[in-house]
Design a protein around this motif. Structure first.
Motif, PDB file in Angstrom:
ATOM      1  N   GLU A   1       0.808  -1.228   0.000  1.00  0.00           N
ATOM      2  CA  GLU A   1       0.000   0.000   0.000  1.00  0.00           C
ATOM      3  C   GLU A   1       0.839   1.275   0.000  1.00  0.00           C
ATOM      4  O   GLU A   1       0.361   2.346   0.335  1.00  0.00           O
ATOM      5  CB  GLU A   1      -0.996   0.014   1.180  1.00  0.00           C
ATOM      6  N   LEU A   2       2.114   1.127  -0.322  1.00  0.00           N
ATOM      7  CA  LEU A   2       3.013   2.279  -0.309  1.00  0.00           C
ATOM      8  C   LEU A   2       3.749   2.459  -1.643  1.00  0.00           C
ATOM      9  O   LEU A   2       4.706   3.222  -1.725  1.00  0.00           O
ATOM     10  CB  LEU A   2       4.041   2.123   0.819  1.00  0.00           C
TER      11      LEU A   2
ATOM     12  N   LEU B   1      -1.702   4.221  -4.737  1.00  0.00           N
ATOM     13  CA  LEU B   1      -1.267   5.608  -4.593  1.00  0.00           C
ATOM     14  C   LEU B   1      -2.065   6.522  -5.522  1.00  0.00           C
ATOM     15  O   LEU B   1      -1.599   7.586  -5.925  1.00  0.00           O
ATOM     16  CB  LEU B   1       0.235   5.744  -4.871  1.00  0.00           C
TER      17      LEU B   1
ATOM     18  N   PRO C   1       5.469  -1.018  21.584  1.00  0.00           N
ATOM     19  CA  PRO C   1       6.541  -0.155  21.089  1.00  0.00           C
ATOM     20  C   PRO C   1       7.873  -0.450  21.788  1.00  0.00           C
ATOM     21  O   PRO C   1       8.883   0.145  21.455  1.00  0.00           O
ATOM     22  CB  PRO C   1       6.036   1.243  21.448  1.00  0.00           C
TER      23      PRO C   1
ATOM     24  N   VAL D   1       9.465  -5.523  19.778  1.00  0.00           N
ATOM     25  CA  VAL D   1       8.671  -4.437  19.208  1.00  0.00           C
ATOM     26  C   VAL D   1       7.759  -5.047  18.154  1.00  0.00           C
ATOM     27  O   VAL D   1       8.239  -5.622  17.178  1.00  0.00           O
ATOM     28  CB  VAL D   1       9.564  -3.351  18.579  1.00  0.00           C
TER      29      VAL D   1
ATOM     30  N   GLU E   1       4.216  -3.989   7.601  1.00  0.00           N
ATOM     31  CA  GLU E   1       5.071  -3.873   8.776  1.00  0.00           C
ATOM     32  C   GLU E   1       4.746  -4.994   9.776  1.00  0.00           C
ATOM     33  O   GLU E   1       5.643  -5.627  10.332  1.00  0.00           O
ATOM     34  CB  GLU E   1       4.877  -2.506   9.440  1.00  0.00           C
TER      35      GLU E   1
ATOM     36  N   TYR F   1       6.792  -8.309  11.639  1.00  0.00           N
ATOM     37  CA  TYR F   1       6.814  -8.642  13.060  1.00  0.00           C
ATOM     38  C   TYR F   1       6.343 -10.075  13.297  1.00  0.00           C
ATOM     39  O   TYR F   1       6.835 -10.754  14.187  1.00  0.00           O
ATOM     40  CB  TYR F   1       5.948  -7.656  13.860  1.00  0.00           C
TER      41      TYR F   1
ATOM     42  N   ARG G   1      18.085  -2.743  14.737  1.00  0.00           N
ATOM     43  CA  ARG G   1      18.863  -1.558  15.061  1.00  0.00           C
ATOM     44  C   ARG G   1      18.584  -1.208  16.513  1.00  0.00           C
ATOM     45  O   ARG G   1      17.442  -1.097  16.925  1.00  0.00           O
ATOM     46  CB  ARG G   1      18.380  -0.467  14.120  1.00  0.00           C
TER      47      ARG G   1
ATOM     48  N   ARG H   1      15.183  -2.951  11.364  1.00  0.00           N
ATOM     49  CA  ARG H   1      15.798  -1.844  10.642  1.00  0.00           C
ATOM     50  C   ARG H   1      14.907  -1.339   9.506  1.00  0.00           C
ATOM     51  O   ARG H   1      14.914  -0.155   9.198  1.00  0.00           O
ATOM     52  CB  ARG H   1      17.158  -2.277  10.073  1.00  0.00           C
TER      53      ARG H   1
ATOM     54  N   PRO I   1       2.270   7.979   0.270  1.00  0.00           N
ATOM     55  CA  PRO I   1       2.889   7.086   1.259  1.00  0.00           C
ATOM     56  C   PRO I   1       3.209   7.827   2.561  1.00  0.00           C
ATOM     57  O   PRO I   1       3.026   7.281   3.650  1.00  0.00           O
ATOM     58  CB  PRO I   1       4.185   6.620   0.574  1.00  0.00           C
TER      59      PRO I   1
ATOM     60  N   ARG J   1       1.734   7.043   6.286  1.00  0.00           N
ATOM     61  CA  ARG J   1       2.583   6.822   7.454  1.00  0.00           C
ATOM     62  C   ARG J   1       2.499   7.980   8.439  1.00  0.00           C
ATOM     63  O   ARG J   1       3.257   8.041   9.392  1.00  0.00           O
ATOM     64  CB  ARG J   1       4.028   6.631   6.991  1.00  0.00           C
ATOM     65  N   ARG J   2       1.637   8.914   8.153  1.00  0.00           N
ATOM     66  CA  ARG J   2       1.386  10.058   9.037  1.00  0.00           C
ATOM     67  C   ARG J   2       2.603  10.961   9.203  1.00  0.00           C
ATOM     68  O   ARG J   2       2.792  11.586  10.239  1.00  0.00           O
ATOM     69  CB  ARG J   2       0.875   9.595  10.420  1.00  0.00           C
TER      70      ARG J   2
ATOM     71  N   THR K   1      16.273   6.407   7.036  1.00  0.00           N
ATOM     72  CA  THR K   1      15.746   5.118   7.510  1.00  0.00           C
ATOM     73  C   THR K   1      15.112   5.232   8.902  1.00  0.00           C
ATOM     74  O   THR K   1      14.462   4.298   9.343  1.00  0.00           O
ATOM     75  CB  THR K   1      16.839   4.039   7.533  1.00  0.00           C
ATOM     76  N   TYR K   2      15.307   6.355   9.572  1.00  0.00           N
ATOM     77  CA  TYR K   2      14.596   6.554  10.843  1.00  0.00           C
ATOM     78  C   TYR K   2      13.273   7.290  10.636  1.00  0.00           C
ATOM     79  O   TYR K   2      12.500   7.439  11.570  1.00  0.00           O
ATOM     80  CB  TYR K   2      15.460   7.367  11.814  1.00  0.00           C
TER      81      TYR K   2
ATOM     82  N   GLN L   1       9.273   5.338   7.890  1.00  0.00           N
ATOM     83  CA  GLN L   1       8.756   4.182   8.615  1.00  0.00           C
ATOM     84  C   GLN L   1       7.326   4.522   9.013  1.00  0.00           C
ATOM     85  O   GLN L   1       6.949   5.692   9.077  1.00  0.00           O
ATOM     86  CB  GLN L   1       9.577   3.936   9.893  1.00  0.00           C
ATOM     87  N   ASN L   2       6.583   3.479   9.335  1.00  0.00           N
ATOM     88  CA  ASN L   2       5.211   3.687   9.779  1.00  0.00           C
ATOM     89  C   ASN L   2       5.182   4.432  11.110  1.00  0.00           C
ATOM     90  O   ASN L   2       6.165   4.447  11.857  1.00  0.00           O
ATOM     91  CB  ASN L   2       4.512   2.340   9.988  1.00  0.00           C
ATOM     92  N   TYR L   3       4.037   4.981  11.389  1.00  0.00           N
ATOM     93  CA  TYR L   3       3.857   5.712  12.636  1.00  0.00           C
ATOM     94  C   TYR L   3       4.238   4.847  13.834  1.00  0.00           C
ATOM     95  O   TYR L   3       4.930   5.290  14.744  1.00  0.00           O
ATOM     96  CB  TYR L   3       2.394   6.167  12.751  1.00  0.00           C
ATOM     97  N   GLU L   4       3.801   3.596  13.836  1.00  0.00           N
ATOM     98  CA  GLU L   4       4.056   2.709  14.988  1.00  0.00           C
ATOM     99  C   GLU L   4       5.559   2.477  15.173  1.00  0.00           C
ATOM    100  O   GLU L   4       6.038   2.437  16.297  1.00  0.00           O
ATOM    101  CB  GLU L   4       3.340   1.364  14.798  1.00  0.00           C
ATOM    102  N   TRP L   5       6.262   2.320  14.075  1.00  0.00           N
ATOM    103  CA  TRP L   5       7.708   2.118  14.176  1.00  0.00           C
ATOM    104  C   TRP L   5       8.363   3.358  14.763  1.00  0.00           C
ATOM    105  O   TRP L   5       9.218   3.285  15.643  1.00  0.00           O
ATOM    106  CB  TRP L   5       8.286   1.832  12.784  1.00  0.00           C
TER     107      TRP L   5
ATOM    108  N   LYS M   1       7.091   5.536  16.615  1.00  0.00           N
ATOM    109  CA  LYS M   1       6.749   5.633  18.031  1.00  0.00           C
ATOM    110  C   LYS M   1       7.720   4.782  18.865  1.00  0.00           C
ATOM    111  O   LYS M   1       8.109   5.149  19.972  1.00  0.00           O
ATOM    112  CB  LYS M   1       5.313   5.132  18.213  1.00  0.00           C
TER     113      LYS M   1
END
Lengths: 164, 819, 338
Positions: A47-48, A67, B48, B101, B276, B280, B678, B691, C40, C44-45, C120-121, C124-128, C130
């Protein structure tokens, strides 16, 4: 500022048919196809815009439905895998995918097919290299792409024959 | 022509797979494609924190959010579960502790996904964070805090040791002993489909869960356990999977959650994981550190091997106990190895749990073993292909660890790739920067024992024919894309002499299909296939009897072929298949048969001997060509040759697809795929995160990165397998990674003893080489692991009986081995 | 399924109308063209604009005009740029290597120039995010790439910008109060958050490439043959005199800082010289010394820095006339014709 409307009402040309649609304005074309039009043939893998599973043809061009804002598609032609066959006769690409191992799990198949259709609609006289380039925005985790390329090559040959 | 001698109708023919049309039209319905009236949507709140105690969860605000129907937390799931009976360490929602996480804590069921996601934000969780473990080394050094309060000790989940013959003695007597350490980074399945599940209470009041699973049977058992409901009140349907590769083997949290929610609400509840979340859920390839001490004679025969492995298991057990075994047990299958010692240790870490991925535990040691063989060949000045050819395991032999090798086509595989790649005139002869590498492997065709102990069949098939001419075959096996439905239809169609198009496959439904253990361990073709063969032969027998009366010939002279049933001696004398059914139905009543299959008993008797045995083993040999830019280390793979001993290809187009797909996945693992984590600077943060949980940053090969693969299928039918067909889904992946490493050595003379093999590692090794240092990148040392005292078993060649030598005086004196 | 947040949507029919809406709505509004970068991010907010102002329905942004150079409307899709015969080589090569064919059918040239910086930081999705307590670029206080840094070091990941900088192009920014034209490199600031000098009420409406008779090239480093953003982009444009002496040179780097930039020293150095092996080596060293990647993209940081020299060499040798097709095939995994 005007309040955000709860729903948007538009008409699409989906697989050649005019279809009225109504949906929440934040929805992507992918969501509307799958959830509001029940056209679940179009898949999602991220979805991205990172996998190509949701590719459809918008006005003939392969684009990512994940998108694409659904509210920008009013009046546009949208072709999905559901519209590929003529009645019960498979499109040469569909037959070739089924016969040459182009589909294993089948999840990337709709996006691959639509991408390949755009390629061959433009020019059925394609090399393996051109096929690989065309589908390089569609990830597949099963086939290693080789039999997908075989299938598209085979369909291209058939389509060339049909044009003659 | 006799009934037995007829030429194959369908076996061995390139055919459209039975599910090919539905897939090409988009009609195949994956779990997330399903919609039911009044369906609700579920989202899960995930931790988290990598390691924390949950002190309090406040859900009242979320529950009151408009559109929310239900909020579930750990207290709704008091009963733990796990795929393996010895590791029931998971809860659908964490009751008091989170271990990585992404560990699920709570779930919201709402009118739509958007609402459920909004409500998740309203759940307040108070955590007390705990120190984290990020690697096996840390796990060994830090027994406290324990990630789980079970396991061997501290943060060691599994720890085991086996010795087959006195390895130290054999090593001491060897002409050379090679000692090498290797590291195989973890990676994940990345199936294109994100797992989805739809639970509903059916009209009869029973629970129906339709889900992306490879193993509906095991899930069925675990659901019954977690929901505390009789299994007979639960029906699990495995929807066609959008790829599995092992990632959908474990019963999953989200499956339990939607099942519970549907039971509470009486409405259908669906969940689809985001990409995502799929990272996990993981259960992918374990990162494994390995040490090999291998003895060889000067003419290149193995004398003994001492293999030590250390696995990074992640936060839960998953298939870990089996994975731990598999980092060693299949090592002796490829080459004759008179003595073998194998120590393995799996640790818990605060990362998503590792589990089975295509090759389950075996690709890692295979990488080390095959790269080490390349080093051995070089030292002994032997051609790597010849070295291997001279020591392949023999047909109908036993390994030192008491595994029975049945058929083997490995020698022919090696000869094929050597010939096809023009190995003899190109290996070690290409210009600097270009190279060839060879590696082999063996893999099992189904695990010899079930995941839970029982004496029942591993696979069962039911066949139903009626006067309409339709043949319906029921089996619990699960279609992942690997073609299991096509295998099922092929075998039935072949026996009955009909087209696969006449066979309807009903599979993967615990409500109506007889039990098959699942699509894992490359077991389906062999086990389901043998069960199908039995069922089909039984119904053919019934039909032959009825037909023989009408034809006036003995039943064994009735041939089923090309949709007809006829006399062997006079093919014109016969009837259509439909007419034959009608005759049989009139004579014997409803035509329905069953077949079932249990694998042969393993020869080993020691504790743990159940892991590794298989009805048959497949073999593969692979040659990879590389181009390496000496200035940048940039790696290009222009071509790969593979020969796979498949026994027999039931549908060659699919078999080749499996081979190429395995090569593809192996090449990805060799060059770029890695599930890595990471840790942020500990002074500033306790974060330990994946990561790159995305399709973009978890790098998988695109069509432009994938070379053409030359495939040779070696067909040497195995008597234990249906029509001789062995596995093809996993084996071909395994030799790719070491073949790439060996090809890079041939190209530029550097050893990369770890995967993935990336340009930066090649360049660093080239810099070492130019500086006159050991041109190698890889782990420098193997840590001290407190392995237990080994279970000692005498190899078959040394007079053992396959059992452990119980009394200490039976054991030969051995030197103490430094870990 | 990842969902977009709620937003209001406006579809102006002209640049003037769009500029007026943008001025009226203030910073709560964002422009959307192809959507391949913004959507996107919204899922991912990273961005949750109250109003999306779509540029899709503005015909002026689709125009291509020729004069003393070429002027591209910012709304041309990347595929359309590839289909224009006069598109200079470096821009063509850069464009052909952006993302995937599907995304090139959607994304626009203007969108690629305004591409959000990447890290890379951050991506990422919002949850990541967080789980790391967010980062300096969005919702957090610390830059996790360089924890002592007060500045966000997210990476400029546009392929077209270095190519356009090398080609000495400029962009037209149109606001409700008028328009201005600035060189492409002036569009960028070396700040991962405030990475554009575009004012919030301005629209990047056109890209002007002067007619300079440049020979140009673009080399991109990325892991795979498609999808991936650059982790190094080297663009070089050279104008040669009849004697193979370089009259004008412009070298630009992308994806090694928060902005793409002109490597002035190397550009100056090359002027008046012929591309001998020594000159190339000297220029490459100058170029590579300016590549200071951070550990916030794909691939090993030190390796990325090391190979900058090689990639600069590929570019210069190609412009010298060396046959670099095999090398380009290995690096780009596809043929890229001028």
């Amino acid at each position: 500022m005007a309040a955000i409307p709860e729903r948007v009402h538009l008409t699409y040309l989906v697989n050649g048919e005019e279809v009225p649609v109504s949906f929440a304005p934040y929805k992507t074309l992918l969501e509307v196809l799958r959830e509001d039009l029940n056209l679940t043939g179009t898949k999602h893998g991220c979805e991205l815009g990172e996998c190509g599973a949701c590719a459809v043809l918008i006005d003939g061009e392969p684009k990512l439905s994940c998108l694409t804002l659904a509210l920008e598609c009013g009046g546009r032609s949208i072709q999905t895998v559901e519209g590929l066959a003529q009645g019960t006769t498979l499109h040469p690409l569909q037959a070739a995918f089924a016969d040459h191992g182009g589909s294993q799990c089948g999840y990337c198949t709709p996006g691959m097919l639509m991408t390949a259709k755009a390629l061959l609609d433009g020019n059925p006289n394609v090399s393996r290299e051109q096929i690989k380039q065309a589908i390089s925005g569609n990830l597949c985790r099963c086939t290693g792409y080789q039999q997908i390329v075989d299938a598209i090559e085979s369909a291209a040959a058939e389509m060339r024959g049909a044009r003659k | 022509m006799s009934a037995q001698e007829k030429r194959f109708d369908v076996v061995g023919k390139n055919r459209r797979r039975v599910d090919g049309r539905a897939k090409a039209t988009g009609q195949t319905q994956f779990a997330d494609d399903l919609v039911l009236p009044r369906m609700l949507h579920c989202k899960m709140l995930r931790s988290p924190h990598p390691h924390a105690v949950i002190e309090e969860i406040l859900t009242a605000k979320a529950a009151k959010h408009p559109g929310v129907h239900l909020v579930l937390t750990g207290k709704d799931f008091p009963v733990p579960f796990g795929i393996m009976p010895v590791s029931l360490d998971e809860h659908a929602l964490a009751p008091e502790r989170v271990r990585y996480v992404g560990d699920p804590i709570a779930a919201v069921v709402a009118k739509d996904e958007q609402t459920a996601a909004e409500a998740l934000e309203l759940i307040e969780v108070k955590f007390r964070v705990l120190p984290t473990i990020s690697s096996p080394q840390e796990a060994l050094q830090n027994p406290e805090p324990r990630i789980h309060d079970y396991g061997e000790q501290g943060n060691i989940h599994r720890n085991q040791s086996y010795e087959f013959g006195d390895v130290e003695e054999a090593l001491a007597a060897s002409d050379h002993v090679f000692e090498d350490t290797f590291f195989f980074e973890g990676n994940t399945h990345l199936a294109m489909e994100q797992q989805a599940s739809l639970a509903a209470v059916e009209g009869d009041g029973k629970l129906l869960l339709t889900t992306s699973t490879q193993n509906p049977h095991y899930l069925h058992r675990q659901l019954s356990r977690v929901l505390q409901m009789p299994a007979a009140h639960i029906r699990v349907i495995a929807a066609p999977n959008g790829g599995g590769f092992g990632g959908k083997c474990d019963p999953a949290n989200h499956e339990m959650v939607v099942a519970k929610a549907a039971l509470v609400l009486g409405r259908p509840v669906k969940i689809c994981l985001t990409r995502e979340e799929v990272f996990y859920q993981h259960r992918g390839r374990h990162p494994v550190l390995m040490k090999f001490r291998t003895g060889v004679t000067k003419d290149g025969k193995l004398t003994a091997m001492h293999l030590q492995t250390l696995l990074d298991g992640g936060g839960y057990g998953s298939h870990g106990p089996a994975s731990t075994f598999y980092t060693g047990v299949l090592t002796p299958v490829t080459y004759e190895l008179p003595r073998f010692k194998f120590e393995a240790c799996r640790t818990f870490t605060n990362k998503p749990p590792c589990g089975p991925k295509r090759g389950h535990g075996t690709p890692q040691p295979r990488f080390g073993q095959e790269v080490q063989l390349d080093k051995i060949a070089e030292k002994l000045k032997l051609d790597p292909a010849e070295l291997r050819l001279n020591m392949v395991t023999k047909r109908d032999s036993l390994t030192a660890s008491w595994l029975r090798i049945g058929s083997t086509g490995l020698a022919e595989c090696i000869r094929q790739v050597v010939a096809r790649s023009d190995w003899k005139s190109r290996y070690d002869k290409l210009p600097f920067g270009r190279g060839l590498g060879l590696a082999c492997s063996a893999y099992m065709c189904g695990a010899g024992v079930s995941i839970y102990w029982n004496k029942m069949p591993h696979s069962a098939v039911q066949l139903l024919l009626d006067r309409s001419g339709q043949v319906t075959v029921f089996c619990g096996a699960t279609e992942l894309g690997q073609g299991s439905d096509d295998v099922l239809a092929t075998i039935v169609a072949e026996v009955l002499g009909i087209d696969t198009g006449l066979v309807r496959c009903v599979t993967g439904d615990t409500g109506i299909t007889p039990i098959d253990l699942g699509s894992y361990s490359s077991r389906v073709t062999i086990m389901m296939g043998n069960a199908a063969l039995q069922a089909a032969e039984r119904v053919r027998e019934t039909m032959a009897e009825a037909a023989s009366e009408s034809l006036g010939i003995p039943p064994d002279r009735v041939v089923f072929s090309q949709g007809r049933v006829f006399a062997a001696e006079d093919p014109g004398k016969g009837m259509s298949f439909v007419e034959a059914i009608a005759l049989a139905e009139a004579k014997s009543g409803t035509l329905s048969t069953v077949g079932s299959y249990s694998p042969p008993k393993a020869p080993g008797k020691y504790k743990g001997a159940g892991v590794g045995p298989s009805p048959a083993y497949s073999f593969s040999a692979c040659v990879v060509e590389t181009e390496v830019d000496p200035r940048t280390g940039w790696i290009t793979v222009p071509k790969i040759w593979i020969a796979h001993d498949i026994g027999r290809a039931l549908n060659p187009v699919l078999a080749r697809g499996q081979v190429i797909g395995g090569i593809y996945m192996g090449l990805g693992e060799a060059l770029m795929e890695e599930q890595v984590f990471r840790r942020l600077p500990p002074k500033l943060s306790g974060a330990l995160v994946h990561r790159m949980p995305s399709m973009l940053e978890y790098k998988s090969l695109t069509s432009l990165d994938m070379p053409e693969v030359d495939v040779a299928l070696i067909e040497d039918p195995d008597p234990n397998c249906p029509f001789g067909a062995k596995e093809v889904g996993q084996g071909p992946l395994l030799p790719v990674m070491p073949a790439v490493a060996n090809a890079i050595y041939d190209a530029v003379g550097v050893r990369i003893d770890e995967v993935p093999i990336t340009p930066d590692k090649v360049l660093r090794a080239l810099e070492l080489k130019n500086a006159g240092k050991n041109p190698r990148i890889g782990p420098e040392q193997f840590p001290s692991v407190p392995y237990p005292k080994p279970i000692f078993v005498l190899p078959p060649g040394e007079g053992g009986d396959g059992g452990e030598l119980k009394s200490p005086e039976d054991k030969p004196e051995r030197k103490k081995v430094a870990a | 399924m990842m969902r977009l947040p709620w937003f209001d949507y406006r579809a102006p029919r002209s640049i003037a109308e769009a500029a007026k809406i943008l001025a009226g709505e203030g910073p709560q509004a964002m422009l959307i063209a192809g959507g391949t970068d913004l959507l996107p991010n919204m899922k991912r907010r990273h961005q949750t604009p109250k109003v999306l102002v779509s540029l899709k329905g503005i015909p002026e942004l689709k125009k291509v005009s020729n004069g003393s150079g070429i002027v591209f409307g910012s709304g041309l899709t990347l595929s359309e740029i590839l289909n224009i015969e006069k598109t200079p080589t470096a821009l063509r090569q850069a464009t052909a290597q952006i993302a995937t064919a599907h995304l090139r059918n959607m994304g626009t040239l203007g969108g690629n120039l305004c591409l959000d910086t990447r890290c890379t930081y951050y991506n990422q999705n919002y949850e990541w995010r967080k789980a790391i307590d967010f980062c300096l670029k969005k919702d957090g206080a610390t830059c996790w790439v360089a924890t002592a840094s007060k500045r966000c070091v997210a990476v400029s990941s546009t392929d077209t910008a270095p190519a356009l900088i090398a080609l000495n192009a400029s962009v037209v920014l149109t606001g409700s109060s008028g328009e201005r034209e600035i060189p492409v490199d002036a569009l960028y600031r070396n700040d991962g958050i405030e990475y554009l000098s575009r004012r919030p009420d301005e629209i990047l409406t056109a890209i002007k490439i002067p007619q300079k008779n440049f020979k140009s090239t673009y080399w991109k480093l990325r892991r795979r043959g498609s999808f991936d953003f650059p982790i190094l982009g080297v663009a070089v444009a050279l104008r040669f005199s009849s004697g193979n002496i370089i009259q004008d040179a412009r070298v630009a780097l992308g994806a090694v800082a928060s902005r793409p930039f002109l490597v002035e020293k190397a550009s100056e150095y090359l002027k008046g010289k012929a591309l001998s092996d020594d000159v190339i080596a000297e220029a490459c060293a100058m170029i590579a010394s300016r590549a200071k990647p951070m550990d916030n993209t794909d691939m090993d940081l030190y390796w990325r820095k090391e190979v900058a020299d090689d990639f600069a060499g590929y570019a210069l040798r190609e412009l010298r006339g060396d046959d670099m097709r095999a090398m380009r095939m290995r690096i780009a995994r596809q043929e890229l014709t001028g």
